[in-house]
Write a protein that holds these residues in place. Structure first.
Motif, PDB file in Angstrom:
ATOM      1  N   PRO A 174     -31.626  -5.719  -5.043  1.00 15.47           N
ATOM      2  CA  PRO A 174     -32.266  -7.042  -5.090  1.00 15.47           C
ATOM      3  C   PRO A 174     -31.291  -8.182  -4.805  1.00 15.47           C
ATOM      4  O   PRO A 174     -31.691  -9.212  -4.253  1.00 15.47           O
ATOM      5  CB  PRO A 174     -32.793  -7.127  -6.531  1.00 15.47           C
ATOM      6  CG  PRO A 174     -32.052  -6.102  -7.299  1.00 15.47           C
ATOM      7  CD  PRO A 174     -31.745  -5.019  -6.333  1.00 15.47           C
ATOM      8  N   LEU A 175     -30.016  -8.023  -5.141  1.00 14.33           N
ATOM      9  CA  LEU A 175     -29.042  -9.060  -4.798  1.00 14.33           C
ATOM     10  C   LEU A 175     -28.919  -9.200  -3.282  1.00 14.33           C
ATOM     11  O   LEU A 175     -28.812 -10.326  -2.753  1.00 14.33           O
ATOM     12  CB  LEU A 175     -27.673  -8.726  -5.404  1.00 14.33           C
ATOM     13  CG  LEU A 175     -27.513  -8.966  -6.907  1.00 14.33           C
ATOM     14  CD1 LEU A 175     -26.149  -8.491  -7.375  1.00 14.33           C
ATOM     15  CD2 LEU A 175     -27.685 -10.435  -7.235  1.00 14.33           C
ATOM     16  N   ALA A 176     -28.909  -8.080  -2.587  1.00 15.11           N
ATOM     17  CA  ALA A 176     -28.852  -8.143  -1.124  1.00 15.11           C
ATOM     18  C   ALA A 176     -30.102  -8.816  -0.562  1.00 15.11           C
ATOM     19  O   ALA A 176     -30.028  -9.600   0.405  1.00 15.11           O
ATOM     20  CB  ALA A 176     -28.690  -6.731  -0.546  1.00 15.11           C
ATOM     21  N   ARG A 177     -31.271  -8.549  -1.151  1.00 12.10           N
ATOM     22  CA  ARG A 177     -32.504  -9.193  -0.669  1.00 12.10           C
ATOM     23  C   ARG A 177     -32.471 -10.692  -0.917  1.00 12.10           C
ATOM     24  O   ARG A 177     -32.923 -11.491  -0.093  1.00 12.10           O
ATOM     25  CB  ARG A 177     -33.713  -8.555  -1.360  1.00 12.10           C
ATOM     26  CG  ARG A 177     -34.020  -7.142  -0.860  1.00 12.10           C
ATOM     27  CD  ARG A 177     -35.458  -6.756  -1.186  1.00 12.10           C
ATOM     28  NE  ARG A 177     -35.701  -6.751  -2.627  1.00 12.10           N
ATOM     29  CZ  ARG A 177     -35.627  -5.646  -3.383  1.00 12.10           C
ATOM     30  NH1 ARG A 177     -35.302  -4.490  -2.824  1.00 12.10           N
ATOM     31  NH2 ARG A 177     -35.866  -5.694  -4.671  1.00 12.10           N
ATOM     32  N   ILE A 178     -31.938 -11.102  -2.080  1.00 11.54           N
ATOM     33  CA  ILE A 178     -31.844 -12.541  -2.375  1.00 11.54           C
ATOM     34  C   ILE A 178     -30.904 -13.223  -1.391  1.00 11.54           C
ATOM     35  O   ILE A 178     -31.194 -14.316  -0.879  1.00 11.54           O
ATOM     36  CB  ILE A 178     -31.360 -12.736  -3.831  1.00 11.54           C
ATOM     37  CG1 ILE A 178     -32.416 -12.231  -4.814  1.00 11.54           C
ATOM     38  CG2 ILE A 178     -31.060 -14.216  -4.096  1.00 11.54           C
ATOM     39  CD1 ILE A 178     -31.953 -12.232  -6.256  1.00 11.54           C
ATOM     40  N   LEU A 225     -31.896 -16.155   1.318  1.00  9.78           N
ATOM     41  CA  LEU A 225     -31.199 -17.438   1.443  1.00  9.78           C
ATOM     42  C   LEU A 225     -30.790 -17.710   2.881  1.00  9.78           C
ATOM     43  O   LEU A 225     -30.839 -18.856   3.361  1.00  9.78           O
ATOM     44  CB  LEU A 225     -29.962 -17.445   0.544  1.00  9.78           C
ATOM     45  CG  LEU A 225     -30.181 -17.752  -0.942  1.00  9.78           C
ATOM     46  CD1 LEU A 225     -28.860 -17.649  -1.700  1.00  9.78           C
ATOM     47  CD2 LEU A 225     -30.763 -19.148  -1.117  1.00  9.78           C
ATOM     48  N   GLU A 226     -30.372 -16.681   3.598  1.00 13.37           N
ATOM     49  CA  GLU A 226     -29.994 -16.875   4.991  1.00 13.37           C
ATOM     50  C   GLU A 226     -31.203 -17.253   5.839  1.00 13.37           C
ATOM     51  O   GLU A 226     -31.095 -18.065   6.762  1.00 13.37           O
ATOM     52  CB  GLU A 226     -29.352 -15.582   5.532  1.00 13.37           C
ATOM     53  CG  GLU A 226     -27.995 -15.251   4.930  1.00 13.37           C
ATOM     54  CD  GLU A 226     -26.949 -16.277   5.309  1.00 13.37           C
ATOM     55  OE1 GLU A 226     -27.054 -16.880   6.392  1.00 13.37           O
ATOM     56  OE2 GLU A 226     -26.016 -16.489   4.496  1.00 13.37           O
ATOM     57  N   GLY A 282     -25.094 -23.207  -5.337  1.00  8.94           N
ATOM     58  CA  GLY A 282     -25.173 -22.657  -6.693  1.00  8.94           C
ATOM     59  C   GLY A 282     -25.700 -21.240  -6.698  1.00  8.94           C
ATOM     60  O   GLY A 282     -25.190 -20.377  -7.438  1.00  8.94           O
ATOM     61  N   LEU A 283     -26.744 -20.977  -5.863  1.00 12.52           N
ATOM     62  CA  LEU A 283     -27.288 -19.618  -5.795  1.00 12.52           C
ATOM     63  C   LEU A 283     -26.262 -18.635  -5.232  1.00 12.52           C
ATOM     64  O   LEU A 283     -26.135 -17.499  -5.710  1.00 12.52           O
ATOM     65  CB  LEU A 283     -28.557 -19.612  -4.943  1.00 12.52           C
ATOM     66  CG  LEU A 283     -29.789 -20.290  -5.559  1.00 12.52           C
ATOM     67  CD1 LEU A 283     -30.926 -20.360  -4.548  1.00 12.52           C
ATOM     68  CD2 LEU A 283     -30.240 -19.536  -6.805  1.00 12.52           C
ATOM     69  N   GLU A 284     -25.525 -19.056  -4.209  1.00 12.06           N
ATOM     70  CA  GLU A 284     -24.523 -18.170  -3.636  1.00 12.06           C
ATOM     71  C   GLU A 284     -23.411 -17.865  -4.649  1.00 12.06           C
ATOM     72  O   GLU A 284     -22.905 -16.741  -4.709  1.00 12.06           O
ATOM     73  CB  GLU A 284     -23.927 -18.811  -2.376  1.00 12.06           C
ATOM     74  CG  GLU A 284     -24.905 -18.827  -1.205  1.00 12.06           C
ATOM     75  CD  GLU A 284     -24.315 -19.512   0.011  1.00 12.06           C
ATOM     76  OE1 GLU A 284     -23.261 -20.193  -0.153  1.00 12.06           O
ATOM     77  OE2 GLU A 284     -24.880 -19.368   1.104  1.00 12.06           O
TER      78      GLU A 284
END
Length: 417
Positions: free
Chosen positions: A228-232, A236-237, A250-252
């Motif tokens: 899920p981190l990779a999907r987030i 974002l990209e 902040g999210l990154e």
């Protein structure tokens, strides 16, 4: 893992000494009872001394009468006899004279005495042939001594065999405590020690299963969390134009911290659970420190070459965590010094900040401990815990110490090659 050493004798030695002490007390008790009551041998020897005194001439009789009485006693016996006074002066001799005491009668050589009878009036009768029982106390003492020596010799291998099994069990416990979960001990016999070895093996099986399940759970959890981190990150990209730049940054940062947290949790779990089969290699600690310091503009390195056997990946992580801790919570520059002392490499890291209070010198190495009121509260609180685990994995130690100016520094000791 250090062995407990209290300066006490080994267990088998204490068992063996206890047996010898019991034998000694038993011998003394038997000897005391014999002296008080008198056994048959002791009474027969006293009776013999009275009979001999009745047969022989009185102590004040002339020498001719003394000689005649002694010849009468020796009649029909193929024996050499010598009668002495209380102070070992010769009264009568039949056959060859039996020496009384060689240190007093050096010029006299003769047959050794087989019997020694002390008469009630103090005279001594020595005979080359046995007259009744000779020296019953000496016979008893010699018998007890031989018995004690025999039992002592026979008891040593028995005691040593028992304690050797306990020592093998101790080595198994130490190996298991050091992280070798494959350790098992041989079950020998059918006594309490064998049942203890069997219980240890069962406990080791359960611990190995639990640790294996723990590692599997962590591996699966890390994989499931990274997905899920990779999907987030991908989302974002894709929507980077529709997200506020500050919000996006902040999210990154949150995603990066989560990735770092996962890495540190997995590494801490692997280091704390088992001793892996990593092959150490020869490396120069100064060269590793130079590479890590090059990642920071405000890091200063000083010291000498320190060649050791270690895992370069883990030692890089150790140095990086120390520098990152100084970068986040201290004031630049971060100073690293490497020195050698008594076959140990000493790595010292400090910065220009106030340092850590002395009351928290140990707490900062606890997992997930985060100090309050620091310049940067980011991080998972595992960095210094990993530093200590990696140092101990290499046979060293990590501690926080006071410097001469009152500030604190981190000091890592590692064995040199």
């Amino acid at each position: 893992m250090k062995r407990l050493n209290l300066g006490l004798p080994r267990l088998y030695f204490r068992f063996y000494v206890a047996i010898l002490v019991i034998l000694l007390l038993f011998s003394l008790a038997v000897r005391q009872v014999w002296s008080r009551s008198g056994g048959p041998l002791e009474r027969s020897n006293v009776t013999l001394s009275h009979v001999m005194q009745n047969v022989l001439a009185p102590p004040d009789a002339p020498r001719e009468q003394q000689q005649a009485a002694l010849e009468n006693v020796a009649k029909g016996l193929n024996a050499h006899m010598t009668l002495y006074t209380r102070d070992w002066k010769t009264l009568a001799v039949v056959g060859d004279q039996i020496p009384a005491r060689h240190w007093r009668q050096r010029g006299i050589t003769g047959p050794p005495p087989e019997s020694f009878v002390r008469l009630p009036d103090g005279r001594k009768l020595l005979s080359s042939e046995p007259l009744g029982f000779t020296r019953p106390k000496a016979m008893l003492n010699n018998a007890l001594l031989l018995l004690a020596v025999g039992i002592g010799i026979a008891a040593f291998p028995l005691v040593r065999g028992l304690t050797r099994r306990i020592e093998r069990l101790q080595h198994g416990v130490e190996s298991l405590g050091a992280g070798d979960l494959k350790t098992r001990v041989q079950v020998e016999g059918n006594d309490e020690v064998a049942r203890l070895a069997l219980s240890f093996n069962r406990a080791a099986d359960q611990i190995e299963e639990l640790v294996g399940a723990h590692k599997t759970l962590l591996a699966n959890a890390s994989h499931e969390l990274r997905t899920p981190l990779a999907r987030i990150r991908l989302a974002l990209e894709l929507i980077k134009d529709g997200v506020d730049p500050k919000r996006r940054a902040g999210l990154e940062q949150d995603i990066a911290e989560l990735n770092e947290l996962l890495d540190e949790i997995l590494l801490a779990s692997r280091l704390g659970a088992v001793v892996d089969d990593t092959e150490f290699e020869e490396l120069d600690l100064l060269a590793l420190a130079a590479e890590e310091c090059a990642r920071y503009d405000d890091a200063v390195l000083d010291g000498e070459s320190a060649v050791m056997q270690g895992d370069p990946r883990l030692l890089r992580r150790l140095l990086r965590n120390l520098l990152e801790n100084a970068h986040r919570h201290g004031r630049p520059p971060a100073n690293v010094r490497i020195a050698g002392a008594e076959r140990m490499a000493v790595v010292t890291v400090w910065d220009n900040g106030p340092g850590i209070p002395e009351t928290e010198f140990e707490r900062v190495f606890e997992p997930f401990y985060r100090r309050r009121n620091t310049r940067d509260n980011s991080g998972a609180g595992l960095g210094l815990a990993l530093v200590r685990q990696i140092a101990r994995r290499h046979g060293g130690e990590a501690r926080c110490v006071l410097m001469t100016d009152g500030r604190s520094s981190f000091e890592i000791t590692l064995p040199l090659a």
